[in-house]
Motif scaffolding. Sequence first.
Motif, short mmCIF file in Angstrom:
data_model
loop_
_atom_site.label_atom_id
_atom_site.label_comp_id
_atom_site.label_asym_id
_atom_site.label_seq_id
_atom_site.Cartn_x
_atom_site.Cartn_y
_atom_site.Cartn_z
N ARG A 104 0.78 -1.18 -0.13
CA ARG A 104 -0.09 0.14 -0.04
C ARG A 104 0.91 1.28 -0.02
NH1 ARG A 104 -3.05 -1.18 4.30
NH2 ARG A 104 -4.92 -1.68 3.08
N ALA A 105 1.70 1.27 0.80
CA ALA A 105 2.76 2.53 1.08
C ALA A 105 3.47 2.74 -0.27
CB ALA A 105 3.80 2.26 2.05
N ALA A 106 3.84 1.78 -0.96
CA ALA A 106 4.49 1.85 -2.05
C ALA A 106 3.78 2.17 -3.40
CB ALA A 106 5.24 0.50 -2.73
N ARG A 107 2.48 1.84 -3.47
CA ARG A 107 1.67 2.26 -4.39
C ARG A 107 1.17 3.64 -4.22
NH1 ARG A 107 0.02 3.69 -8.18
NH2 ARG A 107 -1.82 3.74 -9.20
N GLU A 108 1.08 4.08 -2.90
CA GLU A 108 0.98 5.57 -2.60
C GLU A 108 2.17 6.47 -3.06
OE1 GLU A 108 -0.09 5.64 1.54
OE2 GLU A 108 -2.00 4.77 1.19
N ALA A 109 3.27 5.75 -3.13
CA ALA A 109 4.59 6.51 -3.44
C ALA A 109 4.63 6.55 -5.09
CB ALA A 109 5.58 5.69 -2.94
N GLY A 110 3.70 5.52 -5.79
CA GLY A 110 3.58 5.75 -7.38
C GLY A 110 4.16 4.54 -7.77
N ALA A 111 4.54 3.47 -7.15
CA ALA A 111 4.86 2.19 -7.79
C ALA A 111 3.70 1.69 -8.79
CB ALA A 111 5.15 1.23 -6.90
N ARG A 112 3.86 1.00 -9.98
CA ARG A 112 2.83 0.69 -10.77
C ARG A 112 2.72 -0.99 -10.82
NH1 ARG A 112 4.48 2.34 -15.93
NH2 ARG A 112 2.54 1.42 -16.89
N ARG A 113 3.68 -1.67 -10.59
CA ARG A 113 3.89 -3.14 -10.71
C ARG A 113 4.30 -3.83 -9.08
NH1 ARG A 113 5.71 -1.00 -15.49
NH2 ARG A 113 7.55 -0.56 -14.77
N LEU A 114 3.47 -4.51 -8.93
CA LEU A 114 3.71 -5.39 -7.70
C LEU A 114 4.00 -7.09 -7.93
CD1 LEU A 114 3.38 -5.62 -4.68
CD2 LEU A 114 1.17 -5.92 -4.73
N ALA A 115 5.06 -7.58 -7.28
CA ALA A 115 5.20 -8.85 -7.20
C ALA A 115 5.49 -9.48 -6.17
CB ALA A 115 6.66 -9.11 -8.02
N VAL A 116 4.62 -10.68 -5.74
CA VAL A 116 4.78 -11.10 -4.33
C VAL A 116 4.99 -12.52 -4.52
CG1 VAL A 116 3.68 -11.11 -2.28
CG2 VAL A 116 3.08 -9.31 -3.42
N VAL A 117 5.92 -13.04 -3.50
CA VAL A 117 5.84 -14.48 -3.06
C VAL A 117 4.85 -14.78 -2.29
CG1 VAL A 117 7.52 -16.43 -2.39
CG2 VAL A 117 8.41 -14.20 -3.51
N SER A 118 4.09 -15.79 -2.75
CA SER A 118 2.66 -16.18 -1.93
C SER A 118 3.15 -17.82 -1.74
CB SER A 118 1.59 -16.02 -2.71
OG SER A 118 0.60 -16.60 -1.90
N ALA A 119 2.36 -18.65 -1.80
CA ALA A 119 2.45 -20.19 -1.67
C ALA A 119 1.29 -21.03 -2.47
CB ALA A 119 2.39 -20.43 -0.19
N LEU A 120 1.99 -21.94 -2.90
CA LEU A 120 1.16 -23.20 -3.30
C LEU A 120 -0.10 -23.42 -2.52
CD1 LEU A 120 0.83 -25.42 -5.66
CD2 LEU A 120 1.91 -26.94 -3.83
N GLY A 121 -1.15 -23.45 -3.01
CA GLY A 121 -2.42 -23.68 -2.16
C GLY A 121 -3.13 -22.24 -1.50
N ALA A 122 -2.71 -21.20 -1.88
CA ALA A 122 -3.24 -19.76 -1.33
C ALA A 122 -4.53 -20.02 -1.77
CB ALA A 122 -2.41 -18.85 -1.88
N ASP A 123 -5.55 -19.59 -0.72
CA ASP A 123 -6.83 -19.82 -1.02
C ASP A 123 -7.78 -18.97 0.05
OD1 ASP A 123 -9.91 -20.14 -1.45
OD2 ASP A 123 -9.41 -22.09 -1.75
N ARG A 124 -8.14 -17.86 0.09
CA ARG A 124 -9.02 -17.18 1.06
C ARG A 124 -10.03 -17.87 1.79
NH1 ARG A 124 -11.60 -11.72 -1.30
NH2 ARG A 124 -11.81 -11.36 1.05
#
Length: 227
Positions: A104-124
């Motif tokens: 969120r803070a990076a987006r507010e500072a102007g970032a346009r692309r986000l890459a995140v390490v999640s995990a196999l099986g991620a499911d809300r």
Amino acid sequence: MTEKSTALPRSVLLAGATGLVGRALLQQLLDHPSVAHVHVLLRRAAPSIAAHPRLELHVVDFAHLKRLPRVDDVYIALGTTIKTAGSEQAFRQVDHGHVIAIARAAREAGARRLAVVSALGADRDSRVFYNRVKGEMEADAAALGYDEVTFAQPSLLLGDRAALGQPERFGEVWASRLLHPVMPLVPKGVRPIAAHDVAAALIAATMGGRPGVHRLASARMQGASTR
């Protein structure tokens, strides 16, 4: 190895550079011809990270972030285990709370692309707490307004955590030992994966410039560092 690119030089932000995938991301980003500057967020000083002319380290409190530097791309490789964190609440604070706060803070500072390490099986909607937290993190990160969001969903990670001063993870250690003799026979989707392959796949996808939300399955990331 990351692919060469003719894109304009990018400034990137990385959180989690002392971890298994994070350390691989750091090295590959510094080596990438399209990366002009790498800002690294750290919870504490990290003498093990060598100085580099295109590297800038920032010691911050992830729970109380101030304004972040303006960058093009954000890579987040934060993660722990319930055992290491000490409780489900503490685990959630790292794997969801800190990830979303940085994004969120990076987006507010102007970032346009986000890459995140999640995990196999991620499911809300998963009944498994770990998978549910990862799934909730993905949903909340995808809603922050980035032009492009990529989640890497690796299986068990392969790499030397001890060399990074991290506690070894029981599941990763035993999966590697038990499956090593038959690794080629294990389906790629669940086969343990090298951290540098996850890093390479995530960078390649982010450099690819495809708007929208994307997920990298573990099978797709296998061998990415050699392509």
